[in-house]
Motif scaffolding. Sequence first.
Motif, short mmCIF file in Angstrom:
data_model
loop_
_atom_site.label_atom_id
_atom_site.label_comp_id
_atom_site.label_asym_id
_atom_site.label_seq_id
_atom_site.Cartn_x
_atom_site.Cartn_y
_atom_site.Cartn_z
N ILE A 100 0.89 -1.35 -0.06
CA ILE A 100 0.08 -0.22 0.06
C ILE A 100 1.04 1.34 0.04
CG2 ILE A 100 -1.74 1.20 1.18
CD1 ILE A 100 -2.60 -1.66 0.24
N VAL A 101 0.91 1.81 -1.27
CA VAL A 101 1.62 3.07 -1.29
C VAL A 101 0.73 4.22 -1.90
CG1 VAL A 101 3.71 4.23 -2.06
CG2 VAL A 101 3.68 1.94 -1.66
N PRO A 102 -0.07 4.70 -0.96
CA PRO A 102 -1.20 5.62 -1.81
C PRO A 102 -0.73 6.73 -2.73
CG PRO A 102 -1.63 5.43 0.68
CD PRO A 102 -0.18 4.61 0.47
N ALA A 103 0.41 7.53 -2.42
CA ALA A 103 0.97 8.34 -3.20
C ALA A 103 1.49 8.04 -4.53
CB ALA A 103 1.94 9.33 -2.50
N ARG A 104 1.84 6.66 -4.66
CA ARG A 104 2.30 5.97 -5.81
C ARG A 104 1.80 4.86 -6.21
NH1 ARG A 104 7.79 4.14 -4.08
NH2 ARG A 104 8.32 3.76 -6.33
N SER A 105 0.42 4.88 -6.06
CA SER A 105 -0.46 3.71 -6.38
C SER A 105 -0.24 3.27 -7.95
CB SER A 105 -1.90 3.84 -6.45
OG SER A 105 -2.28 4.99 -7.20
N ASN A 106 -0.22 4.40 -9.06
CA ASN A 106 0.13 3.89 -10.37
C ASN A 106 1.36 3.11 -10.51
OD1 ASN A 106 -2.47 4.47 -11.17
ND2 ASN A 106 -1.87 6.56 -11.64
N SER A 107 2.35 3.54 -9.80
CA SER A 107 3.76 2.89 -9.90
C SER A 107 3.78 1.51 -9.38
CB SER A 107 4.74 3.82 -9.25
OG SER A 107 4.69 3.71 -7.92
N THR A 108 3.08 0.93 -8.76
CA THR A 108 3.01 -0.14 -8.28
C THR A 108 2.58 -1.38 -9.13
OG1 THR A 108 0.96 -0.38 -7.27
CG2 THR A 108 2.85 0.40 -5.87
N ARG A 109 2.03 -0.59 -10.46
CA ARG A 109 1.51 -1.69 -11.50
C ARG A 109 2.51 -1.88 -12.53
NH1 ARG A 109 -4.70 1.01 -11.94
NH2 ARG A 109 -5.24 0.51 -9.93
N ILE A 110 2.82 -3.19 -13.09
CA ILE A 110 3.67 -3.69 -14.21
C ILE A 110 2.95 -3.98 -15.38
CG2 ILE A 110 5.71 -5.01 -14.49
CD1 ILE A 110 5.86 -4.98 -11.48
N THR A 111 3.12 -3.54 -16.48
CA THR A 111 2.32 -3.97 -17.56
C THR A 111 3.30 -4.28 -18.80
OG1 THR A 111 2.40 -1.68 -18.45
CG2 THR A 111 0.35 -2.49 -17.05
N SER A 112 4.57 -4.29 -18.65
CA SER A 112 5.64 -4.20 -19.64
C SER A 112 5.74 -5.78 -20.03
CB SER A 112 6.97 -3.60 -19.40
OG SER A 112 7.33 -3.92 -18.00
N VAL A 113 4.78 -6.59 -20.47
CA VAL A 113 5.19 -7.82 -20.72
C VAL A 113 5.53 -8.11 -22.19
CG1 VAL A 113 3.17 -8.59 -19.12
CG2 VAL A 113 2.66 -8.26 -21.22
N ASP A 114 6.02 -9.45 -22.27
CA ASP A 114 6.35 -9.66 -23.60
C ASP A 114 5.03 -10.24 -24.60
OD1 ASP A 114 7.97 -10.51 -25.75
OD2 ASP A 114 7.96 -12.71 -25.23
N SER A 115 4.63 -9.19 -25.30
CA SER A 115 3.24 -9.58 -25.89
C SER A 115 3.75 -10.86 -26.98
CB SER A 115 2.88 -8.46 -26.68
OG SER A 115 3.79 -7.57 -27.39
N SER A 116 4.79 -10.68 -27.66
CA SER A 116 4.87 -11.94 -28.66
C SER A 116 4.61 -13.32 -28.04
CB SER A 116 6.25 -11.74 -29.42
OG SER A 116 7.34 -12.18 -28.30
N THR A 117 5.19 -13.48 -26.93
CA THR A 117 4.77 -14.94 -26.17
C THR A 117 3.59 -15.20 -25.76
OG1 THR A 117 7.43 -14.78 -25.41
CG2 THR A 117 5.76 -16.21 -24.36
N ILE A 118 2.80 -14.05 -25.39
CA ILE A 118 1.48 -14.14 -25.11
C ILE A 118 0.59 -14.69 -26.39
CG2 ILE A 118 -0.67 -12.94 -24.49
CD1 ILE A 118 1.05 -11.63 -22.27
#
Length: 221
Positions: A100-118
């Motif tokens: 829980i980091v209220p001031a940095r909530s968006n920074s805790t999300r990771i979306t840089s996946v390898d789309s080609s493997t998916i």
Amino acid sequence: MILIESVFMPEVQPLIDNMLTLETGELVGRIYSRGIIGQNEVTVTSGFIGKVEAAAITQKMIDRFSPGIVVLVSGAGALDTSLKPGDIIAGTEFQEYDLIVPARSNSTRITSVDSSTIEHVQSFFPDAKLGKIVSGDRLVADAKERDRLYKETAALCLDMDSAAVARVCQLNSIPFAVFKVILDMCDEYSERDFSENFKLYATKPAEIIFSILKRHILDVK
């Protein structure tokens, strides 16, 4: 080089059993096997419970083998009650639900996946469901808690490792992909369901990855 990780050894046994083995060894107490599947060089390892171990082992393996891609295959509990045991989830977003980091909530999300493997997984297994996976250092075995987490996060499933592995890969600028199989429903029957479904479905993500590796070159680095 592709690094493939799992929580438990049986989850990656199909890869180990079917690779042309070049090397076996031990790193920080975890057994690894390095070999060839199709035209891909792979290193397979397992053995971490919780985010700290997942992050530490992933970093040590990256330091040792310098992989071009990291792939995590293992089990998860469903937060979305429309899912059922045996369903495959391809992670597209990751977050620690207990950080829980209220001031940095968006920074805790990771979306840089390898789309080609998916995309490869979707072509071989079109029933795979794409969506968010959340991770935390405790088991959820309560339907009310499950429903609360689903409402708060809109994640398809929950585990104890995906977000940590994703964060380590992000910090190392390494493409990654996470494929989970649903083993329980994060409710009062989770312990029983996990034990029963592990025997039935635990190897499913690795079997899909093996089918892809036999036909395609995933590591283009």
